[in-house]
Design a protein around this motif. Structure first.
Motif, mmCIF file in Angstrom:
data_model
loop_
_atom_site.group_PDB
_atom_site.id
_atom_site.type_symbol
_atom_site.label_atom_id
_atom_site.label_comp_id
_atom_site.label_asym_id
_atom_site.label_seq_id
_atom_site.Cartn_x
_atom_site.Cartn_y
_atom_site.Cartn_z
ATOM 1 N N ASP A 3 19.627 58.473 49.409
ATOM 2 C CA ASP A 3 20.320 58.608 49.162
ATOM 3 C C ASP A 3 21.597 58.771 48.802
ATOM 4 O O ASP A 3 22.748 58.508 49.454
ATOM 5 N N LYS A 4 21.982 57.095 50.214
ATOM 6 C CA LYS A 4 22.899 56.747 50.021
ATOM 7 C C LYS A 4 23.706 56.359 48.701
ATOM 8 O O LYS A 4 23.284 55.043 47.896
ATOM 9 N N LYS A 5 24.653 56.223 49.356
ATOM 10 C CA LYS A 5 25.909 55.622 48.049
ATOM 11 C C LYS A 5 26.212 54.148 47.715
ATOM 12 O O LYS A 5 26.297 53.838 49.087
ATOM 13 N N TYR A 6 25.796 53.056 47.485
ATOM 14 C CA TYR A 6 26.780 51.325 47.600
ATOM 15 C C TYR A 6 27.557 51.256 47.172
ATOM 16 O O TYR A 6 27.688 51.212 45.424
ATOM 17 N N VAL A 7 28.925 50.221 47.146
ATOM 18 C CA VAL A 7 29.774 49.628 46.445
ATOM 19 C C VAL A 7 29.449 48.154 46.471
ATOM 20 O O VAL A 7 28.750 47.666 47.857
ATOM 21 N N THR A 8 29.392 47.799 45.691
ATOM 22 C CA THR A 8 29.164 45.515 45.502
ATOM 23 C C THR A 8 30.915 45.781 45.658
ATOM 24 O O THR A 8 31.362 45.763 45.027
ATOM 25 N N VAL A 9 31.245 44.819 46.457
ATOM 26 C CA VAL A 9 32.897 43.735 46.825
ATOM 27 C C VAL A 9 33.004 42.594 46.985
ATOM 28 O O VAL A 9 31.680 42.076 46.813
ATOM 29 N N THR A 10 33.565 41.892 45.827
ATOM 30 C CA THR A 10 34.028 40.412 46.327
ATOM 31 C C THR A 10 35.573 40.110 46.230
ATOM 32 O O THR A 10 36.015 40.679 45.542
ATOM 33 N N LEU A 11 35.677 39.457 47.219
ATOM 34 C CA LEU A 11 36.513 38.937 47.193
ATOM 35 C C LEU A 11 37.346 38.178 46.291
ATOM 36 O O LEU A 11 36.365 36.676 45.994
ATOM 37 N N VAL A 12 37.966 38.316 45.919
ATOM 38 C CA VAL A 12 38.726 37.180 44.284
ATOM 39 C C VAL A 12 39.817 36.968 44.004
ATOM 40 O O VAL A 12 39.979 36.109 43.519
ATOM 41 N N LYS A 13 40.462 36.625 45.231
ATOM 42 C CA LYS A 13 41.865 36.642 46.028
ATOM 43 C C LYS A 13 41.737 36.145 47.470
ATOM 44 O O LYS A 13 40.975 36.635 48.241
ATOM 45 N N SER A 14 42.823 34.723 47.364
ATOM 46 C CA SER A 14 42.458 34.627 49.102
ATOM 47 C C SER A 14 43.781 35.345 49.825
ATOM 48 O O SER A 14 44.470 36.455 49.488
ATOM 49 N N THR A 15 43.026 35.432 51.486
ATOM 50 C CA THR A 15 43.989 36.734 52.150
ATOM 51 C C THR A 15 44.914 35.483 52.861
ATOM 52 O O THR A 15 45.835 36.052 53.558
ATOM 53 N N ILE A 16 45.347 33.871 52.109
ATOM 54 C CA ILE A 16 46.023 33.387 53.248
ATOM 55 C C ILE A 16 47.141 33.855 52.823
ATOM 56 O O ILE A 16 47.933 34.350 51.415
ATOM 57 N N GLY A 17 48.520 33.872 53.403
ATOM 58 C CA GLY A 17 49.858 34.556 53.498
ATOM 59 C C GLY A 17 49.842 36.427 53.247
ATOM 60 O O GLY A 17 50.359 36.929 53.209
ATOM 61 N N ARG A 18 48.429 36.992 53.303
ATOM 62 C CA ARG A 18 48.575 37.846 53.808
ATOM 63 C C ARG A 18 48.890 38.922 54.537
ATOM 64 O O ARG A 18 49.371 38.626 55.585
ATOM 65 N N LEU A 19 49.429 40.137 54.934
ATOM 66 C CA LEU A 19 49.565 40.782 55.996
ATOM 67 C C LEU A 19 47.951 41.219 57.345
ATOM 68 O O LEU A 19 47.413 41.159 56.615
#
Length: 62
Positions: A3-19
């Protein structure tokens, strides 16, 4: 368990230089490398992290 819902996430941009807070959200979702995909439980906490860094992710319902 099914009964749990799931979400699929994919990292498509780099985290370099992010907050630092945005980097923390990405790692909190379990993502480390570009184009890595993880399936996470659809909770308000995970949704908040996804919304905060949505410009770095591709999100699909699982």
């Amino acid at each position: 368990m099914s009964d749990k819902k799931y979400v699929t996430v994919t990292l498509v941009k780099s985290t370099i230089g992010r907050l630092p807070a945005h980097r923390a959200c990405v790692s909190g979702l379990g993502l480390r490398k570009m184009h890595q995909t993880k399936t996470v439980i659809d909770t308000p906490e995970n949704r908040g992290m996804i919304n905060k860094v949505s410009y770095l992710l591709k999100v699909e319902d699982a």
